[in-house]
Motif scaffolding. Structure first.
Motif, PDB file in Angstrom:
ATOM      1  N   LEU A  55    -105.332  -6.661 -79.708  1.00 24.82           N
ATOM      2  CA  LEU A  55    -104.681  -7.967 -79.788  1.00 24.82           C
ATOM      3  C   LEU A  55    -103.180  -7.823 -80.040  1.00 24.82           C
ATOM      4  CD1 LEU A  55    -107.295  -9.992 -81.876  1.00 24.82           C
ATOM      5  CD2 LEU A  55    -106.842 -10.168 -79.418  1.00 24.82           C
ATOM      6  N   TYR A  56    -102.833  -6.816 -80.838  1.00 22.77           N
ATOM      7  CA  TYR A  56    -101.416  -6.574 -81.104  1.00 22.77           C
ATOM      8  C   TYR A  56    -100.693  -6.201 -79.813  1.00 22.77           C
ATOM      9  CZ  TYR A  56     -97.118  -4.484 -82.820  1.00 22.77           C
ATOM     10  OH  TYR A  56     -95.795  -4.173 -83.020  1.00 22.77           O
ATOM     11  N   MET A  57    -101.322  -5.380 -78.991  1.00 24.70           N
ATOM     12  CA  MET A  57    -100.706  -4.942 -77.739  1.00 24.70           C
ATOM     13  C   MET A  57    -100.340  -6.132 -76.861  1.00 24.70           C
ATOM     14  SD  MET A  57    -102.230  -2.362 -74.822  1.00 24.70           S
ATOM     15  CE  MET A  57    -103.412  -3.549 -74.132  1.00 24.70           C
ATOM     16  N   TYR A  58    -101.281  -7.052 -76.682  1.00 28.21           N
ATOM     17  CA  TYR A  58    -101.029  -8.204 -75.820  1.00 28.21           C
ATOM     18  C   TYR A  58    -100.049  -9.188 -76.461  1.00 28.21           C
ATOM     19  CZ  TYR A  58    -105.018  -6.538 -73.129  1.00 28.21           C
ATOM     20  OH  TYR A  58    -105.864  -5.766 -72.370  1.00 28.21           O
ATOM     21  N   SER A  59    -100.248  -9.473 -77.740  1.00 30.41           N
ATOM     22  CA  SER A  59     -99.377 -10.464 -78.397  1.00 30.41           C
ATOM     23  C   SER A  59     -97.945  -9.943 -78.534  1.00 30.41           C
ATOM     24  CB  SER A  59     -99.940 -10.832 -79.773  1.00 30.41           C
ATOM     25  OG  SER A  59    -100.103  -9.686 -80.584  1.00 30.41           O
ATOM     26  N   TYR A  60     -97.798  -8.652 -78.824  1.00 33.85           N
ATOM     27  CA  TYR A  60     -96.445  -8.089 -78.942  1.00 33.85           C
ATOM     28  C   TYR A  60     -95.740  -8.118 -77.594  1.00 33.85           C
ATOM     29  CZ  TYR A  60     -92.610  -4.834 -79.642  1.00 33.85           C
ATOM     30  OH  TYR A  60     -91.358  -4.264 -79.683  1.00 33.85           O
ATOM     31  N   SER A  61     -96.473  -7.837 -76.519  1.00 35.75           N
ATOM     32  CA  SER A  61     -95.882  -7.871 -75.177  1.00 35.75           C
ATOM     33  C   SER A  61     -95.358  -9.258 -74.849  1.00 35.75           C
ATOM     34  CB  SER A  61     -96.915  -7.436 -74.128  1.00 35.75           C
ATOM     35  OG  SER A  61     -97.349  -6.117 -74.363  1.00 35.75           O
ATOM     36  N   LEU A  62     -96.159 -10.288 -75.159  1.00 36.07           N
ATOM     37  CA  LEU A  62     -95.733 -11.659 -74.900  1.00 36.07           C
ATOM     38  C   LEU A  62     -94.566 -12.051 -75.802  1.00 36.07           C
ATOM     39  CD1 LEU A  62     -99.217 -13.373 -74.492  1.00 36.07           C
ATOM     40  CD2 LEU A  62     -97.582 -12.823 -72.683  1.00 36.07           C
ATOM     41  N   TYR A  63     -94.645 -11.650 -77.074  1.00 35.66           N
ATOM     42  CA  TYR A  63     -93.554 -11.948 -77.999  1.00 35.66           C
ATOM     43  C   TYR A  63     -92.250 -11.311 -77.531  1.00 35.66           C
ATOM     44  CZ  TYR A  63     -90.419 -11.275 -81.925  1.00 35.66           C
ATOM     45  OH  TYR A  63     -89.301 -11.223 -82.714  1.00 35.66           O
ATOM     46  N   SER A  66    -104.208  -6.650 -58.393  1.00 37.84           N
ATOM     47  CA  SER A  66    -103.016  -5.821 -58.609  1.00 37.84           C
ATOM     48  C   SER A  66    -102.192  -6.347 -59.781  1.00 37.84           C
ATOM     49  CB  SER A  66    -102.156  -5.792 -57.350  1.00 37.84           C
ATOM     50  OG  SER A  66    -102.855  -5.232 -56.265  1.00 37.84           O
ATOM     51  N   ILE A  67    -102.052  -7.664 -59.857  1.00 33.70           N
ATOM     52  CA  ILE A  67    -101.291  -8.268 -60.957  1.00 33.70           C
ATOM     53  C   ILE A  67    -101.963  -7.992 -62.298  1.00 33.70           C
ATOM     54  CG2 ILE A  67    -100.601 -10.482 -61.974  1.00 33.70           C
ATOM     55  CD1 ILE A  67    -100.130 -11.496 -59.105  1.00 33.70           C
ATOM     56  N   ILE A  68    -103.290  -8.123 -62.339  1.00 36.74           N
ATOM     57  CA  ILE A  68    -104.026  -7.881 -63.588  1.00 36.74           C
ATOM     58  C   ILE A  68    -103.887  -6.427 -64.029  1.00 36.74           C
ATOM     59  CG2 ILE A  68    -106.331  -7.808 -64.614  1.00 36.74           C
ATOM     60  CD1 ILE A  68    -107.055 -10.215 -62.840  1.00 36.74           C
ATOM     61  N   ILE A  69    -104.038  -5.500 -63.092  1.00 36.15           N
ATOM     62  CA  ILE A  69    -103.899  -4.076 -63.421  1.00 36.15           C
ATOM     63  C   ILE A  69    -102.496  -3.779 -63.938  1.00 36.15           C
ATOM     64  CG2 ILE A  69    -103.843  -1.746 -62.451  1.00 36.15           C
ATOM     65  CD1 ILE A  69    -106.059  -2.627 -60.516  1.00 36.15           C
ATOM     66  N   THR A  70    -101.504  -4.288 -63.228  1.00 37.78           N
ATOM     67  CA  THR A  70    -100.112  -4.041 -63.625  1.00 37.78           C
ATOM     68  C   THR A  70     -99.818  -4.625 -64.996  1.00 37.78           C
ATOM     69  OG1 THR A  70     -99.437  -4.116 -61.290  1.00 37.78           O
ATOM     70  CG2 THR A  70     -97.695  -4.323 -62.942  1.00 37.78           C
ATOM     71  N   PHE A  71    -100.362  -5.808 -65.258  1.00 36.67           N
ATOM     72  CA  PHE A  71    -100.148  -6.444 -66.558  1.00 36.67           C
ATOM     73  C   PHE A  71    -100.648  -5.555 -67.693  1.00 36.67           C
ATOM     74  CE2 PHE A  71    -101.900  -9.112 -70.002  1.00 36.67           C
ATOM     75  CZ  PHE A  71    -100.729  -9.716 -70.443  1.00 36.67           C
ATOM     76  N   HIS A  72    -101.816  -4.977 -67.526  1.00 37.89           N
ATOM     77  CA  HIS A  72    -102.367  -4.110 -68.566  1.00 37.89           C
ATOM     78  C   HIS A  72    -101.571  -2.810 -68.700  1.00 37.89           C
ATOM     79  CE1 HIS A  72    -105.764  -6.870 -68.139  1.00 37.89           C
ATOM     80  NE2 HIS A  72    -106.174  -6.439 -69.317  1.00 37.89           N
ATOM     81  N   VAL A  73    -101.130  -2.261 -67.584  1.00 36.26           N
ATOM     82  CA  VAL A  73    -100.305  -1.046 -67.617  1.00 36.26           C
ATOM     83  C   VAL A  73     -99.008  -1.313 -68.372  1.00 36.26           C
ATOM     84  CG1 VAL A  73     -98.908   0.517 -66.184  1.00 36.26           C
ATOM     85  CG2 VAL A  73    -101.261  -0.019 -65.523  1.00 36.26           C
ATOM     86  N   VAL A  74     -98.399  -2.448 -68.095  1.00 38.60           N
ATOM     87  CA  VAL A  74     -97.138  -2.817 -68.735  1.00 38.60           C
ATOM     88  C   VAL A  74     -97.343  -3.071 -70.227  1.00 38.60           C
ATOM     89  CG1 VAL A  74     -95.438  -4.685 -68.880  1.00 38.60           C
ATOM     90  CG2 VAL A  74     -96.025  -3.703 -66.650  1.00 38.60           C
ATOM     91  N   CYS A  75     -98.392  -3.785 -70.571  1.00 40.68           N
ATOM     92  CA  CYS A  75     -98.655  -4.086 -71.985  1.00 40.68           C
ATOM     93  C   CYS A  75     -98.868  -2.807 -72.798  1.00 40.68           C
ATOM     94  CB  CYS A  75     -99.866  -5.008 -72.123  1.00 40.68           C
ATOM     95  SG  CYS A  75     -99.550  -6.717 -71.640  1.00 40.68           S
ATOM     96  N   PHE A  76     -99.551  -1.827 -72.213  1.00 35.40           N
ATOM     97  CA  PHE A  76     -99.731  -0.564 -72.940  1.00 35.40           C
ATOM     98  C   PHE A  76     -98.386   0.124 -73.160  1.00 35.40           C
ATOM     99  CE2 PHE A  76    -100.680   3.995 -73.303  1.00 35.40           C
ATOM    100  CZ  PHE A  76    -101.550   3.950 -74.391  1.00 35.40           C
ATOM    101  N   GLY A  77     -97.489   0.012 -72.195  1.00 38.28           N
ATOM    102  CA  GLY A  77     -96.145   0.563 -72.368  1.00 38.28           C
ATOM    103  C   GLY A  77     -95.413  -0.097 -73.520  1.00 38.28           C
ATOM    104  N   PHE A  78     -95.530  -1.418 -73.635  1.00 46.29           N
ATOM    105  CA  PHE A  78     -94.890  -2.119 -74.741  1.00 46.29           C
ATOM    106  C   PHE A  78     -95.548  -1.765 -76.072  1.00 46.29           C
ATOM    107  CE2 PHE A  78     -93.584  -5.555 -71.549  1.00 46.29           C
ATOM    108  CZ  PHE A  78     -92.314  -5.013 -71.422  1.00 46.29           C
TER     109      PHE A  78
END
Length: 385
Positions: free
Chosen positions: A222-230, A364-376
């Motif tokens: 949850l931190y990964m996704y919320s921090y990415s959006l923040y 593709s968008i969903i996969i990229t979103f998760h890849v990006v969120c893990f980077g953040f």
């Protein structure tokens, strides 16, 4: 006072920019009053009484001397060695600002905005080397560009020739009214992003994750996704403020974000996220590295050259954020993702195995979103605590 961090800053800014708006609506030149506003705002930003203002002055003098000296030199000669020396000297204060804390030395080289001022100065040096800037620039032109306060602390990174074109333009009342309308809209958008959405995500969700998450894994997820959006809403909000104020001052500073979370792949993401920074590194690091390798023919394999360029690009981008482990890992991670996508893109052009169509675009968008969120997630430093 940190730019765009308090309502007091906006109140002061509103008072200072009121004459700018009146002059613009009347079709008058904005240049000279904008210089006055810049001086006042910089005095407010650096009014803390620390060494930041002194470091800014010394840094600005150094960059002006280097840029003017190199332009004079370039009009007669074009030695690569001189170019590299001047470029290194221009970047040296930024390097010191990153190294001194690691060496446990008082960081006298650092001040608010040193990174973005360095990018502006180095860009002029590189474009002079390439013959895009040929005429000698005045001290006023250089200082006015480098110390343009709306974007001084976190960008966007403008280009000198584009900035100068706007700065010298006399806007008609109709043109300025359109700029003013866009600028005010962007400022309101910034308030929505930074002080409402970003603040709410951080205050009511991230700071309460321990009571929301049912396990350690869920907490981190949850931190990964919320921090990415923040991170997006906070930074995009700041950018909206910077661009909006720039518009009011008659300068159309470039955009920094273009809906990055609907990117179809990691390359598309870097064409949408922090665009002025990624385009700066692309043009002045990646492309120059690739062209140098091809010119010298040190490496014949184009794929290898491209991937080495990505490694250099993203490791530098990571180190630019700081020398902490999370920034280095963040850079290495994106270098790996870009190199991996480079291989995949080349392979798919031959074999055409990845389907096309609306459904696969969504995938593709969903996969990229998760890849990006893990980077953040790596960028946040949470995995290394």
């Amino acid at each position: 006072m940190i730019p765009y961090s308090s309502f007091l800053f906006f109140i002061i800014l509103g008072i200072l920019l009121l004459p700018t708006m009146i002059l613009g609506i009347m079709g008058k030149r904005l240049r000279y009053y904008n210089v006055f506003v810049t001086i006042v705002v910089l005095a407010i930003i650096f009014s803390g009484g620390d060494e930041g203002f002194f470091s800014l002055v010394v840094f600005t003098i150094l960059q002006v001397v280097l840029v003017k000296g190199y332009i004079s030199y370039r009009q007669a000669k074009n030695s690569s060695l001189v170019f590299y020396i001047i470029s290194f000297l221009s970047i040296l204060p930024l390097i010191l600002s990153k190294l001194l804390p690691i060496l446990a030395v008082d960081n006298w080289a650092s001040f608010l905005g040193i990174s973005y001022l360095t990018f502006r100065a180095v860009q002029i040096i590189i474009e002079t080397r390439d013959g895009l800037i040929k005429e000698q620039l005045s001290v006023f032109q250089l200082v006015n560009f480098m110390l343009f306060y709306p974007t001084i602390s976190s960008g966007p990174i403008d280009r000198f020739r584009r900035f100068q074109k706007d700065e010298e333009k006399r806007w008609t009342p109709e043109e300025y009214k359109e700029l003013l309308y866009k600028g005010i809209n962007k400022i309101f958008l910034g308030f929505l992003y930074k002080f409402i959405i970003g603040y709410s995500i951080n205050t009511y969700f991230i700071m309460n994750l321990d009571s929301i998450a049912t396990s350690q894994f869920t907490n981190h997820l949850l931190y990964m996704y919320s921090y990415s959006l923040y991170l997006f809403f906070d930074f995009a909000g700041y950018t909206a403020f910077a661009v909006g104020v720039s518009y009011i001052m008659g300068i159309r500073s470039p955009e920094n974000f273009n809906m990055p979370f609907i990117s179809r792949n990691i390359k598309d993401f870097w064409n949408r996220w922090h665009m002025s920074l990624s385009f700066w590194f692309r043009d002045y690091v990646f492309m120059r590295f690739v062209l140098l390798m091809r010119k010298k023919k040190w490496i014949q394999n184009k794929m290898l050259v491209s991937n080495l360029g990505y490694v250099l690009l993203f490791l530098l981008m990571g180190v630019w954020h700081g020398l902490a482990i999370q920034y280095i890992m963040y850079g290495a991670y994106h270098a790996l993702m870009m190199a991996g996508f480079n291989f995949f893109e080349s392979w798919n052009k031959k074999h055409k195995r990845w389907p096309t169509g609306r459904a696969m675009t969504v995938v593709s968008i969903i996969i990229t979103f998760h890849v990006v969120c893990f980077g953040f997630y790596l960028f946040s430093g949470r995995p290394f605590q």
